[in-house]
Scaffold this motif. Structure first.
Motif, PDB file in Angstrom:
ATOM      1  N   GLU A  69       9.040  26.513  28.344  1.00 24.93           N
ATOM      2  CA  GLU A  69       7.920  26.804  27.452  1.00 24.93           C
ATOM      3  C   GLU A  69       8.087  28.156  26.771  1.00 24.93           C
ATOM      4  O   GLU A  69       8.566  29.107  27.371  1.00 24.93           O
ATOM      5  N   GLY A  70       7.685  28.244  25.554  1.00 23.36           N
ATOM      6  CA  GLY A  70       7.694  29.529  24.861  1.00 23.36           C
ATOM      7  C   GLY A  70       9.039  29.877  24.247  1.00 23.36           C
ATOM      8  O   GLY A  70       9.182  30.856  23.537  1.00 23.36           O
ATOM      9  N   ILE A  71      10.014  29.005  24.496  1.00 21.01           N
ATOM     10  CA  ILE A  71      11.369  29.350  24.062  1.00 21.01           C
ATOM     11  C   ILE A  71      11.493  29.374  22.535  1.00 21.01           C
ATOM     12  O   ILE A  71      12.280  30.134  21.985  1.00 21.01           O
ATOM     13  N   LEU A  72      10.676  28.573  21.867  1.00 23.61           N
ATOM     14  CA  LEU A  72      10.788  28.489  20.411  1.00 23.61           C
ATOM     15  C   LEU A  72      10.578  29.849  19.753  1.00 23.61           C
ATOM     16  O   LEU A  72      11.231  30.171  18.761  1.00 23.61           O
ATOM     17  N   ALA A  73       9.667  30.622  20.326  1.00 24.09           N
ATOM     18  CA  ALA A  73       9.350  31.908  19.725  1.00 24.09           C
ATOM     19  C   ALA A  73      10.426  32.948  20.028  1.00 24.09           C
ATOM     20  O   ALA A  73      10.565  33.930  19.316  1.00 24.09           O
ATOM     21  N   GLN A  74      11.211  32.693  21.088  1.00 20.28           N
ATOM     22  CA  GLN A  74      12.093  33.754  21.576  1.00 20.28           C
ATOM     23  C   GLN A  74      13.554  33.618  21.156  1.00 20.28           C
ATOM     24  O   GLN A  74      14.302  34.583  21.213  1.00 20.28           O
ATOM     25  N   ARG A  75      13.952  32.429  20.790  1.00 25.95           N
ATOM     26  CA  ARG A  75      15.383  32.220  20.561  1.00 25.95           C
ATOM     27  C   ARG A  75      15.660  31.795  19.127  1.00 25.95           C
ATOM     28  O   ARG A  75      14.761  31.423  18.405  1.00 25.95           O
ATOM     29  N   ILE A  76      16.908  31.802  18.801  1.00 27.46           N
ATOM     30  CA  ILE A  76      17.343  31.228  17.529  1.00 27.46           C
ATOM     31  C   ILE A  76      17.618  29.764  17.792  1.00 27.46           C
ATOM     32  O   ILE A  76      18.579  29.413  18.496  1.00 27.46           O
ATOM     33  N   MET A  77      16.777  28.899  17.283  1.00 21.74           N
ATOM     34  CA  MET A  77      16.852  27.478  17.620  1.00 21.74           C
ATOM     35  C   MET A  77      17.548  26.736  16.483  1.00 21.74           C
ATOM     36  O   MET A  77      16.932  26.442  15.456  1.00 21.74           O
ATOM     37  N   LEU A  78      18.822  26.443  16.679  1.00 22.92           N
ATOM     38  CA  LEU A  78      19.599  25.757  15.638  1.00 22.92           C
ATOM     39  C   LEU A  78      20.174  24.457  16.187  1.00 22.92           C
ATOM     40  O   LEU A  78      21.266  24.038  15.819  1.00 22.92           O
ATOM     41  N   ASP A  79      19.395  23.809  17.072  1.00 22.38           N
ATOM     42  CA  ASP A  79      19.899  22.638  17.784  1.00 22.38           C
ATOM     43  C   ASP A  79      19.360  21.325  17.250  1.00 22.38           C
ATOM     44  O   ASP A  79      19.846  20.264  17.605  1.00 22.38           O
ATOM     45  N   ALA A  80      18.302  21.346  16.416  1.00 19.66           N
ATOM     46  CA  ALA A  80      17.605  20.094  16.118  1.00 19.66           C
ATOM     47  C   ALA A  80      17.514  19.794  14.623  1.00 19.66           C
ATOM     48  O   ALA A  80      16.746  18.934  14.211  1.00 19.66           O
ATOM     49  N   ASN A  81      18.302  20.475  13.829  1.00 21.20           N
ATOM     50  CA  ASN A  81      18.329  20.247  12.377  1.00 21.20           C
ATOM     51  C   ASN A  81      16.957  20.378  11.724  1.00 21.20           C
ATOM     52  O   ASN A  81      16.631  19.662  10.788  1.00 21.20           O
ATOM     53  N   GLU A  82      16.151  21.299  12.276  1.00 22.99           N
ATOM     54  CA  GLU A  82      14.868  21.585  11.646  1.00 22.99           C
ATOM     55  C   GLU A  82      15.119  22.514  10.452  1.00 22.99           C
ATOM     56  O   GLU A  82      16.222  23.003  10.247  1.00 22.99           O
ATOM     57  N   ASN A  83      14.044  22.766   9.704  1.00 24.29           N
ATOM     58  CA  ASN A  83      14.178  23.566   8.497  1.00 24.29           C
ATOM     59  C   ASN A  83      13.691  24.991   8.773  1.00 24.29           C
ATOM     60  O   ASN A  83      12.498  25.235   8.891  1.00 24.29           O
ATOM     61  N   SER A  84      14.609  25.904   8.887  1.00 24.52           N
ATOM     62  CA  SER A  84      14.256  27.281   9.248  1.00 24.52           C
ATOM     63  C   SER A  84      13.513  28.003   8.129  1.00 24.52           C
ATOM     64  O   SER A  84      12.989  29.099   8.329  1.00 24.52           O
TER      65      SER A  84
END
Ligand SMILES: *Cc1c(COP(=O)(O)O)cnc(C)c1O
Length: 363
Positions: free
Chosen positions: A31-46
Motif C-alpha cells: 500500500e502507498g507504493i504508488l506515491a513513493q516510487r517511479i511506477m513504469l510497470d503497467a503502461n499507464e500515462n505518466s
C-alpha cells in the motif's frame, strides 16, 4: 472431506480449481507504493488524463482500503470479503466458479430476484424451482425434492424480492446443515429489516455465502458496490476469477467516503421504513387495492384488482412501478418502491384517480 478448504475445493469446477489467475501489475505492491516510487510497470500515462482529478493509475485490484472499512463495519475479517461491481458480479462469479455448465443445477425459490435465473441461463446451469407457497413462505419439501449431488447453489433472498418478507431462520439453518452445495443468502434489503445479518455465522457454516450491497439502504446504486461474505476459500476463489480491476478508482474512493457515515444510512433507512408503514396503511384503504403484503424491505408488494390496467394508468401519469403479476403466486401484483413522502402521496392519489375513472357508476 474434513477441512473447509477441502469442502470448497470439492465444490469448485476443476478448471477453476487449477486456474492460474492473471497477476496484475499492482498485486504485489504494498500500500502507498504508488506515491513513493517511479511506477513504469503497467503502461499507464505518466502525463495524466484530460480531467482535473487524476485517474491515470490503475486502482488497487484488491480494494484493500475499502475492504478494511467494510470488515470493520460488517464485523468480519478482510479475507472473508469479496467486493464486486454490484452484488450482481458476485452472483455471476459464483456460477463461474462452482457451477459446471450442462452438468450442475441450482435451486431457486420463485418468485424471487430475476438475476439468479438469468445468470443460470447464461452459464447453462439447470435451474430447478422450488416455488414459495402462496403465502410466500418456503416449502422445504419442494427444496429437498429438487436437490441432488449436482446442486451447487441455492439462492435464498431474505428479505425476498419481490415479496418483501424474510425467510424463516429455522429453514435457513436446516439448509445450511443439509444442502450439499453453497447456500447463497442475498441480504440486499437487510438494513430495512429489524433482523441481524447471517454474516455473523460465516465462520460457523462453510457453505454459507452472504450477499450484501451498497445499492439499496446505502443509496449508492450508481456507484456499483456489492459484496459476498464467506469463508476465505470461497472468497479466494471469487477473487481468483474476477476482472483484476473490477472496481474503478472513483467507486473505491467514494465508497470509502460513504462508509464513514453509517449514521446517515441508518437515518434514511429509518425514514424509508416509516414511510413504508404509512404507505401500507393508506394503500389498504384504497378501493383498487386487495392486499398489501408485509414487507421487511424498501418496497411493497401490492395485490390490486387490475394490475395491468393500473400499471398502464400509473405509467401514463408518470409513475413507474414494477408489474410482477406474471410471477408465480403474484397474480395482479405490483411492486412499489417506497419513494419520498411526496412521491408516495402521488402514488396514492393516482391509484384513487384510477378507481374514479374506471368505476362505472350505475344509475
Ligand atoms: C437490488 C438487488 C441486489 C443488488 O444488486 P447490485 O448489483 O448490488 O446493485 C441484489 N439482490 C437483490 C435481491 C436485489 O433486489
Amino acid at each position: 472431506m474434513n477441512t473447509v478448504q477441502e469442502k470448497i475445493e470439492a465444490l469448485t469446477r476443476p478448471n477453476i480449481r487449477s486456474l492460474k489467475p492473471y497477476s496484475s501489475a499492482r498485486d504485489e505492491a504494498p500500500e502507498g507504493i504508488l506515491a513513493q516510487r517511479i511506477m513504469l510497470d503497467a503502461n499507464e500515462n505518466s502525463y495524466g488524463g484530460p480531467l482535473e482529478e487524476d485517474f491515470s493509475r490503475y486502482p488497487d485490484p484488491q480494494q484493500r482500503v475499502l475492504k478494511q472499512a467494510l470488515a470493520k463495519l460488517k464485523n468480519v475479517q478482510e479475507n472473508q470479503i469479496f467486493i464486486g461491481n454490484g452484488s450482481d458480479e458476485a452472483i455471476d462469479l459464483l456460477f463461474r466458479a462452482f457451477v459446471q455448465p450442462g452438468q450442475d443445477n441450482v435451486i431457486l425459490l420463485p418468485p424471487t430476484y430475476g438475476m439468479y435465473a438469468v445468470q443460470g441461463n447464461i452459464h447453462d446451469a439447470e435451474i430447478r424451482q422450488a416455488p414459495l407457497r402462496p403465502d410466500f413462505l418456503p416449502d422445504p419439501e419442494a427444496i429437498w425434492r429438487q436437490t441432488d449431488q449436482h446442486s451447487k447453489l441455492l439462492f435464498i433472498c431474505s428479505p425476498n424480492n419481490p415479496t418483501g418478507q424474510r425467510m424463516p431462520d429455522e429453514l435457513v439453518l436446516e439448509l445450511l446443515h443439509k444442502f450439499p452445495g453453497l447456500v447463497v443468502l442475498d441480504e440486499a434489503y437487510l438494513e430495512f429489516s429489524a433482523h441481524a445479518s447471517w454474516a455473523a455465522r460465516i465462520s460457523e457454516f462453510s457453505n454459507l455465502v452472504v450477499l450484501q450491497t451498497l445499492s439499496k439502504a446505502w443509496g449508492l446504486a450508481g456507484l456499483r458496490v456489492g459484496m459476498a461474505l464467506s469463508n476465505p476459500f470461497v472468497i479466494n476463489t471469487l477473487n481468483k476469477i474476477k476482472y483484476p480491476y473490477n472496481l474503478n478508482a472513483k467507486t473505491i474512493q467514494l465508497g470509502l467516503k460513504a462508509l464513514e457515515r453509517p449514521d446517515k444510512m441508518h437515518a434514511k433507512a429509518a425514514q424509508i421504513v416509516a414511510e413504508r408503514q404509512r404507505l401500507a396503511l393508506a394503500l389498504v384503504e384504497l378501493e383498487a387495492v386487495e392486499t398489501v403484503f408485509p414487507s421487511d424491505a424498501n418496497f411493497l408488494l401490492v395485490r390490486v384488482k387490475d394490475a395491468d390496467g393500473l400499471y398502464q394508468f400509473m405509467a401514463q401519469k408518470g409513475i413507474v412501478v414494477r408489474n410482477r403479476s406474471r410471477e408465480i403466486h403474484c397474480e395482479n401484483c405490483l411492486r412499489i418502491t417506497i419513494g419520498t413522502a411526496a412521491e408516495n402521496d402521488q402514488v396514492l392519489a393516482v391509484i384513487q384517480e384510477f378507481t374514479n375513472e374506471t368505476t362505472i357508476i350505475l344509475p
